[in-house]
Scaffold this motif. Sequence first.
Motif, PDB file in Angstrom:
ATOM      1  N   LYS A  63       0.819  -1.214   0.000  1.00 35.90           N
ATOM      2  CA  LYS A  63       0.000   0.000   0.000  1.00 35.90           C
ATOM      3  C   LYS A  63       0.849   1.258   0.000  1.00 35.90           C
ATOM      4  N   TYR A  64       1.945   1.249   0.796  1.00 36.34           N
ATOM      5  CA  TYR A  64       2.761   2.437   0.941  1.00 36.34           C
ATOM      6  C   TYR A  64       4.051   2.353   0.125  1.00 36.34           C
ATOM      7  N   ARG A  65       4.061   1.583  -0.925  1.00 34.49           N
ATOM      8  CA  ARG A  65       5.268   1.444  -1.726  1.00 34.49           C
ATOM      9  C   ARG A  65       5.689   2.806  -2.279  1.00 34.49           C
ATOM     10  N   HIS A  66       6.989   3.062  -2.260  1.00 38.97           N
ATOM     11  CA  HIS A  66       7.571   4.327  -2.710  1.00 38.97           C
ATOM     12  C   HIS A  66       7.241   5.484  -1.773  1.00 38.97           C
ATOM     13  N   THR A  67       6.748   5.196  -0.598  1.00 35.00           N
ATOM     14  CA  THR A  67       6.463   6.235   0.387  1.00 35.00           C
ATOM     15  C   THR A  67       7.420   6.088   1.565  1.00 35.00           C
ATOM     16  N   MET A  68       8.023   7.182   1.979  1.00 34.31           N
ATOM     17  CA  MET A  68       8.901   7.143   3.147  1.00 34.31           C
ATOM     18  C   MET A  68       8.057   7.087   4.413  1.00 34.31           C
ATOM     19  N   HIS A  69       8.489   6.282   5.358  1.00 32.43           N
ATOM     20  CA  HIS A  69       7.817   6.157   6.642  1.00 32.43           C
ATOM     21  C   HIS A  69       8.689   6.762   7.736  1.00 32.43           C
ATOM     22  N   ALA A  70       8.087   7.123   8.830  1.00 36.08           N
ATOM     23  CA  ALA A  70       8.821   7.629   9.997  1.00 36.08           C
ATOM     24  C   ALA A  70       8.593   6.690  11.175  1.00 36.08           C
ATOM     25  N   PHE A  71       9.653   6.446  11.940  1.00 34.19           N
ATOM     26  CA  PHE A  71       9.583   5.528  13.077  1.00 34.19           C
ATOM     27  C   PHE A  71      10.186   6.193  14.310  1.00 34.19           C
ATOM     28  N   SER A  72       9.587   5.920  15.455  1.00 36.51           N
ATOM     29  CA  SER A  72      10.113   6.458  16.697  1.00 36.51           C
ATOM     30  C   SER A  72       9.747   5.532  17.852  1.00 36.51           C
ATOM     31  N   ASP A 124       3.822  14.278   9.967  1.00 41.51           N
ATOM     32  CA  ASP A 124       2.606  14.800   9.339  1.00 41.51           C
ATOM     33  C   ASP A 124       2.939  15.960   8.408  1.00 41.51           C
ATOM     34  N   TYR A 125       3.839  16.829   8.828  1.00 38.66           N
ATOM     35  CA  TYR A 125       4.245  17.977   8.007  1.00 38.66           C
ATOM     36  C   TYR A 125       4.869  17.514   6.695  1.00 38.66           C
ATOM     37  N   LEU A 126       5.638  16.425   6.777  1.00 36.60           N
ATOM     38  CA  LEU A 126       6.316  15.898   5.587  1.00 36.60           C
ATOM     39  C   LEU A 126       5.469  14.890   4.823  1.00 36.60           C
ATOM     40  N   GLY A 127       4.263  14.605   5.318  1.00 39.04           N
ATOM     41  CA  GLY A 127       3.381  13.660   4.644  1.00 39.04           C
ATOM     42  C   GLY A 127       3.860  12.225   4.719  1.00 39.04           C
ATOM     43  N   MET A 128       4.444  11.845   5.836  1.00 38.77           N
ATOM     44  CA  MET A 128       4.987  10.502   5.999  1.00 38.77           C
ATOM     45  C   MET A 128       4.155   9.711   6.992  1.00 38.77           C
ATOM     46  N   PRO A 129       3.787   8.475   6.683  1.00 38.88           N
ATOM     47  CA  PRO A 129       3.128   7.613   7.669  1.00 38.88           C
ATOM     48  C   PRO A 129       4.030   7.470   8.897  1.00 38.88           C
ATOM     49  N   PHE A 130       3.437   7.553  10.083  1.00 33.21           N
ATOM     50  CA  PHE A 130       4.206   7.524  11.322  1.00 33.21           C
ATOM     51  C   PHE A 130       3.890   6.262  12.107  1.00 33.21           C
ATOM     52  N   HIS A 131       4.943   5.621  12.637  1.00 36.38           N
ATOM     53  CA  HIS A 131       4.795   4.412  13.442  1.00 36.38           C
ATOM     54  C   HIS A 131       5.645   4.563  14.700  1.00 36.38           C
ATOM     55  N   ALA A 161      10.649  -1.069  11.906  1.00 37.01           N
ATOM     56  CA  ALA A 161      10.748  -0.868  10.463  1.00 37.01           C
ATOM     57  C   ALA A 161      10.597  -2.190   9.722  1.00 37.01           C
ATOM     58  N   LYS A 162      11.217  -3.232  10.251  1.00 42.29           N
ATOM     59  CA  LYS A 162      11.112  -4.560   9.637  1.00 42.29           C
ATOM     60  C   LYS A 162       9.669  -5.044   9.627  1.00 42.29           C
ATOM     61  N   GLU A 163       8.959  -4.792  10.715  1.00 44.40           N
ATOM     62  CA  GLU A 163       7.557  -5.222  10.814  1.00 44.40           C
ATOM     63  C   GLU A 163       6.678  -4.526   9.774  1.00 44.40           C
ATOM     64  N   HIS A 164       7.117  -3.369   9.297  1.00 42.03           N
ATOM     65  CA  HIS A 164       6.358  -2.638   8.275  1.00 42.03           C
ATOM     66  C   HIS A 164       6.988  -2.788   6.894  1.00 42.03           C
ATOM     67  N   ASN A 165       7.851  -3.810   6.753  1.00 38.91           N
ATOM     68  CA  ASN A 165       8.450  -4.152   5.459  1.00 38.91           C
ATOM     69  C   ASN A 165       9.265  -3.009   4.861  1.00 38.91           C
ATOM     70  N   VAL A 166       9.892  -2.226   5.721  1.00 38.05           N
ATOM     71  CA  VAL A 166      10.792  -1.162   5.266  1.00 38.05           C
ATOM     72  C   VAL A 166      12.218  -1.692   5.397  1.00 38.05           C
ATOM     73  N   PRO A 167      12.943  -1.881   4.297  1.00 38.54           N
ATOM     74  CA  PRO A 167      14.247  -2.547   4.359  1.00 38.54           C
ATOM     75  C   PRO A 167      15.420  -1.617   4.657  1.00 38.54           C
ATOM     76  N   VAL A 168      15.226  -0.301   4.484  1.00 36.37           N
ATOM     77  CA  VAL A 168      16.326   0.656   4.648  1.00 36.37           C
ATOM     78  C   VAL A 168      15.838   1.825   5.494  1.00 36.37           C
ATOM     79  N   VAL A 169      16.626   2.223   6.485  1.00 32.36           N
ATOM     80  CA  VAL A 169      16.279   3.392   7.292  1.00 32.36           C
ATOM     81  C   VAL A 169      17.346   4.464   7.132  1.00 32.36           C
ATOM     82  N   LEU A 170      16.910   5.718   7.167  1.00 34.74           N
ATOM     83  CA  LEU A 170      17.814   6.863   7.189  1.00 34.74           C
ATOM     84  C   LEU A 170      17.894   7.373   8.619  1.00 34.74           C
ATOM     85  N   GLN A 171      19.097   7.615   9.087  1.00 36.07           N
ATOM     86  CA  GLN A 171      19.277   8.057  10.463  1.00 36.07           C
ATOM     87  C   GLN A 171      20.170   9.293  10.481  1.00 36.07           C
TER      88      GLN A 171
END
Length: 367
Positions: free
Chosen positions: A1-10, A30-37, A76-86
């Motif tokens: 569903k969120y393919r090609h969309t950056m996610h945010a994790f905290s 929310d400001y950047l339009g990113m799904p937050f988890h 991130a793994k649980e949401h199938n995101v393979p790469v994180v930016l830190q």
Amino acid sequence: KYRHTMHAFSVGYPGGLENDERQDARALADYLGMPFHDVELTTSEMISFFPELVFLRDDPIADIAGFGYYSVMKLAKEHNVPVVLQGQGGDELFWGYGWVQDAARASARKLQRANKPIGTLARYVVLDLPHGLSRMQLGEWAHRLGGLRDGWESLRRDRASSPDQMVFYDLVPDFCHSMTETRTIYNKSFREQMNGTTATSLFTFARPWPNIDVTLTRLICDTYLRENGVTQGDRLGMASSIEMRLPLLDHVLVETVIGLRKARTDVDQPPKAWLKAALKDVLPADVINRPKRGFSPPVMEWHRALFAVHGASLRDGYLYQNGVLTSESAAQLSSGPFPNNSTTPLSFKALVLEQWCQRMKSQASYD
């Protein structure tokens, strides 16, 4: 569903503690339009996972925030995101740690005084009344007796240290406390094996010194950044098959910052001045101007709980049995002393090292 969309994790903590950044993180997402988890970390989960966490880092890295690193990667793994930016590197490259700025200024003053008698306190004191301080900051200035207390501490430090030693980690209470305590906690035979070497050799250089600002930037990157932040982030990411990428450590950006710093010092500018100026048209003002907060859990609660459950492992553990600690110091450290002004006390470092040694010995026997 969120393919090609950056996610945010905290991560966050029960009870809405001051160091829970989820609200700020969600607002920026929310400001950047990113799904937050987010995931909430409990003390009991951290305690039970601690031995495994020490093992997954592969080296004895004593950072109590490590469970947060691991949990973000797992989320991130649980949401199938393979790469994180830190954001590793921002503090180290742009004077995000006030004590490193202080060290650069103190090293410059030490160099200026190199050919003058150290003698008098007057050479070390600046008594100008500061302007624009808050009531709390003004109270701290008064507590420091203006420049008198700072001047005395600088004079004492310069007298005690080698003329070739830059001012660096000797401004950090944890480092100073460890330097003092390790004279007594180590077994005599272990001290003899150290041959008189100390950690101050890391920031001791023959004169003439290289560019001080650039040298201290390199030192904080070679020590804390590379051996703590980058290493544990990468390994705890790999524990969940997550790749960590660090845009602020892109070699072109690093070369640009160091080149600018060689040409013009920025050590007296506010923390992260260059970075904030570069991003002022990208991020909201409240994000740019927000006070710095570390990726920090409820430290005292976690520390007490860790030693209540795992502290006894130090008493007759690997470090004692192999002649590193005396029986008295092992017993003392097992109670988890946490001196004032500490961030990562020696007791926590000893516990991490003990757990790491035990696990590595067990793993070697199993293999």
